[in-house]
Write an enzyme that holds these catalytic residues in place. Structure first.
Site, PDB file in Angstrom:
ATOM      1  N   ASN A  98      -7.976 -10.336   2.190  1.00  0.00           N
ATOM      2  CA  ASN A  98      -7.768  -9.110   2.981  1.00  0.00           C
ATOM      3  C   ASN A  98      -9.108  -8.705   3.609  1.00  0.00           C
ATOM      4  O   ASN A  98     -10.179  -9.058   3.106  1.00  0.00           O
ATOM      5  CB  ASN A  98      -7.157  -7.996   2.121  1.00  0.00           C
ATOM      6  N   ASN A 126     -10.445  -2.491   5.422  1.00  0.00           N
ATOM      7  CA  ASN A 126     -10.919  -1.710   4.274  1.00  0.00           C
ATOM      8  C   ASN A 126     -12.412  -1.465   4.502  1.00  0.00           C
ATOM      9  O   ASN A 126     -13.140  -2.392   4.875  1.00  0.00           O
ATOM     10  CB  ASN A 126     -10.720  -2.505   2.983  1.00  0.00           C
ATOM     11  N   CYS A 169      -5.164  -8.005  -3.719  1.00  0.00           N
ATOM     12  CA  CYS A 169      -5.674  -6.781  -4.341  1.00  0.00           C
ATOM     13  C   CYS A 169      -6.318  -7.138  -5.681  1.00  0.00           C
ATOM     14  O   CYS A 169      -5.629  -7.610  -6.594  1.00  0.00           O
ATOM     15  CB  CYS A 169      -4.542  -5.776  -4.553  1.00  0.00           C
ATOM     16  N   GLY A 170      -7.610  -6.936  -5.771  1.00  0.00           N
ATOM     17  CA  GLY A 170      -8.345  -7.340  -6.969  1.00  0.00           C
ATOM     18  C   GLY A 170      -7.982  -6.532  -8.204  1.00  0.00           C
ATOM     19  O   GLY A 170      -7.807  -7.080  -9.305  1.00  0.00           O
ATOM     20  N   ASN A 171      -7.867  -5.225  -8.062  1.00  0.00           N
ATOM     21  CA  ASN A 171      -7.507  -4.416  -9.230  1.00  0.00           C
ATOM     22  C   ASN A 171      -6.071  -4.684  -9.662  1.00  0.00           C
ATOM     23  O   ASN A 171      -5.759  -4.695 -10.860  1.00  0.00           O
ATOM     24  CB  ASN A 171      -7.709  -2.927  -8.926  1.00  0.00           C
ATOM     25  N   CYS A 200     -11.941  -0.514  -5.756  1.00  0.00           N
ATOM     26  CA  CYS A 200     -11.302  -1.586  -4.985  1.00  0.00           C
ATOM     27  C   CYS A 200     -11.941  -2.906  -5.409  1.00  0.00           C
ATOM     28  O   CYS A 200     -13.144  -3.113  -5.190  1.00  0.00           O
ATOM     29  CB  CYS A 200     -11.506  -1.340  -3.493  1.00  0.00           C
ATOM     30  N   GLY A 201     -11.144  -3.776  -6.033  1.00  0.00           N
ATOM     31  CA  GLY A 201     -11.670  -5.048  -6.555  1.00  0.00           C
ATOM     32  C   GLY A 201     -12.122  -5.976  -5.442  1.00  0.00           C
ATOM     33  O   GLY A 201     -13.237  -6.520  -5.483  1.00  0.00           O
ATOM     34  N   THR A 202     -11.275  -6.152  -4.433  1.00  0.00           N
ATOM     35  CA  THR A 202     -11.676  -7.032  -3.317  1.00  0.00           C
ATOM     36  C   THR A 202     -12.857  -6.392  -2.569  1.00  0.00           C
ATOM     37  O   THR A 202     -13.736  -7.103  -2.079  1.00  0.00           O
ATOM     38  CB  THR A 202     -10.499  -7.279  -2.354  1.00  0.00           C
ATOM     39  N   GLY A 203     -12.876  -5.053  -2.519  1.00  0.00           N
ATOM     40  CA  GLY A 203     -13.987  -4.358  -1.860  1.00  0.00           C
ATOM     41  C   GLY A 203     -15.301  -4.579  -2.605  1.00  0.00           C
ATOM     42  O   GLY A 203     -16.366  -4.721  -1.988  1.00  0.00           O
ATOM     43  N   ASN A 220       0.837  -1.207   0.000  1.00  0.00           N
ATOM     44  CA  ASN A 220       0.000   0.000   0.000  1.00  0.00           C
ATOM     45  C   ASN A 220       0.871   1.256   0.000  1.00  0.00           C
ATOM     46  O   ASN A 220       2.055   1.213   0.365  1.00  0.00           O
ATOM     47  CB  ASN A 220      -0.897   0.015   1.240  1.00  0.00           C
ATOM     48  N   HIS A 278     -12.437  -6.722   5.043  1.00  0.00           N
ATOM     49  CA  HIS A 278     -13.370  -5.672   4.624  1.00  0.00           C
ATOM     50  C   HIS A 278     -14.556  -5.600   5.578  1.00  0.00           C
ATOM     51  O   HIS A 278     -15.020  -6.631   6.069  1.00  0.00           O
ATOM     52  CB  HIS A 278     -13.933  -5.972   3.228  1.00  0.00           C
ATOM     53  N   GLU A 338      -9.709   2.715   1.713  1.00  0.00           N
ATOM     54  CA  GLU A 338      -8.848   1.540   1.801  1.00  0.00           C
ATOM     55  C   GLU A 338      -7.847   1.612   2.948  1.00  0.00           C
ATOM     56  O   GLU A 338      -7.224   2.657   3.161  1.00  0.00           O
ATOM     57  CB  GLU A 338      -8.062   1.370   0.491  1.00  0.00           C
ATOM     58  N   ARG A 339      -7.693   0.489   3.603  1.00  0.00           N
ATOM     59  CA  ARG A 339      -6.625   0.339   4.595  1.00  0.00           C
ATOM     60  C   ARG A 339      -5.281   0.654   3.929  1.00  0.00           C
ATOM     61  O   ARG A 339      -4.987   0.138   2.853  1.00  0.00           O
ATOM     62  CB  ARG A 339      -6.648  -1.125   5.084  1.00  0.00           C
TER      63      ARG A 339
END
Ligand SMILES: N[C@@H](CCC[C@H](N)C(=O)O)C(=O)O
Length: 277
Positions: free
Chosen positions: A161, A194, A71-73, A221-224, A62, A163, A212-213
């Site tokens: 990660n 996050n 990280c999805g993106n 945020c992909g994972t978000g 980060n 959320h 984001e954290r």
């Protein structure tokens, strides 16, 4: 050292390939390079490394120097980089991550370049202590949390990660900068968190804004987005396939009932290449 700047819906990364391992001072390097005034500027520093378990390994630091498990993106950006820069000629690859195992990726190639990427993001983790939160429950759904005298309700989801998803009346105009940083470091979240603020528009479409954290407010945020879809299904708000609309654009997310895996589809773009002294 050569670097390439890529982004997924405006969530931007400095990508470095060709190294064997992370440098010892990678946290300081990330802080310096990600600075938007005194550095290149980015939400994160991403290394593409060799893997013994998959075609490639991704590590993501980060902009505050902390390392994220996933990280999805970035995984979409890594996938575009390795194909467009001819490190692979396959449109189906595997990428090892720090906290979410090996992920399977499908590349949609148009005119010789990757346009969109579909990632098998694996199974969401819902057990409260494993996300991690301090709540020892099998699922943490619509759970109360107090910040500065205001009560929110969150649903906790880890995609590798952590959320927490909070439903608000108007995510697009929500005051992220006030509440995001306070929730990120709330004592209920031992590894920080996050924070996604979401407004469900209909069973197939949700607006979401993210704090984001380790990076603050990002455009996407992909994972978000994956955590938001999972949360919305758990709360009975959307179907298992929906568009999550972020400030930087839309991601299509599916939570497959048969294998319990979450699938994310979205674009990745290269912006420029450069050289670091
Ligand atoms: N932007 C990312 C997530 C990056 C890591 C995150 N800030 C964390 O610390 O967990 C995404 O697209 O998933």
């Amino acid at each position: 050292m050569k670097f390439t700047k890529l982004h997924g819906l405006g969530n931007d990364f400095i990508v470095i390939a060709g190294e064997k391992e992370l440098p010892a001072d990678v946290d300081q390097l990330a802080i310096r390079l990600c600075n938007r005034f005194f550095g290149i500027g980015a939400d994160g520093l991403v290394y593409i490394l060799p893997s013994e378990k998959a075609d490639f390994k991704m590590r993501i630091i980060n902009s505050d120097g902390s390392e994220a498990e996933q990280c999805g993106n970035a995984i979409r950006c890594v996938s575009k980089y390795v194909y467009d820069h001819k490190l692979t000629n396959s449109t189906e690859i595997t990428v090892e991550t720090l906290g979410a195992g090996v992920q399977k990726v499908q590349l949609n190639v148009q005119e010789g370049k990757v346009a969109t990427v579909r990632v098998d993001m694996g199974q969401p983790i819902l057990q409260g202590l494993e996300v991690p939160t301090t709540v020892d429950e099998a699922k943490v759904i619509n759970h109360p949390i107090e910040v500065d005298g205001r009560e929110f309700r969150f649903t906790a989801v880890s995609m590798g990660n952590p959320h927490c998803v909070i439903y608000v009346d108007d995510a697009v105009n929500f005051d992220l900068a006030v509440w995001g940083p306070k929730l990120e470091v709330h004592p209920m979240f031992p590894r920080k968190i996050n924070v996604e603020f979401a407004t469900v528009k209909n069973r197939a479409f949700t607006d979401m804004r993210v704090w984001e954290r380790g990076a603050g407010p990002t455009l996407a945020c992909g994972t978000g987005a994956c955590a938001t879809l999972v949360s919305s299904v758990l709360n009975g708000l959307t179907d298992r396939q929906a568009t999550v609309s972020l400030k930087g654009g839309d991601l299509f997310i599916e939570w497959n009932e048969e294998d319990n895996h979450v699938y994310m589809t979205g674009p990745a773009e290269e912006v420029y290449q450069g050289t670091l002294d």
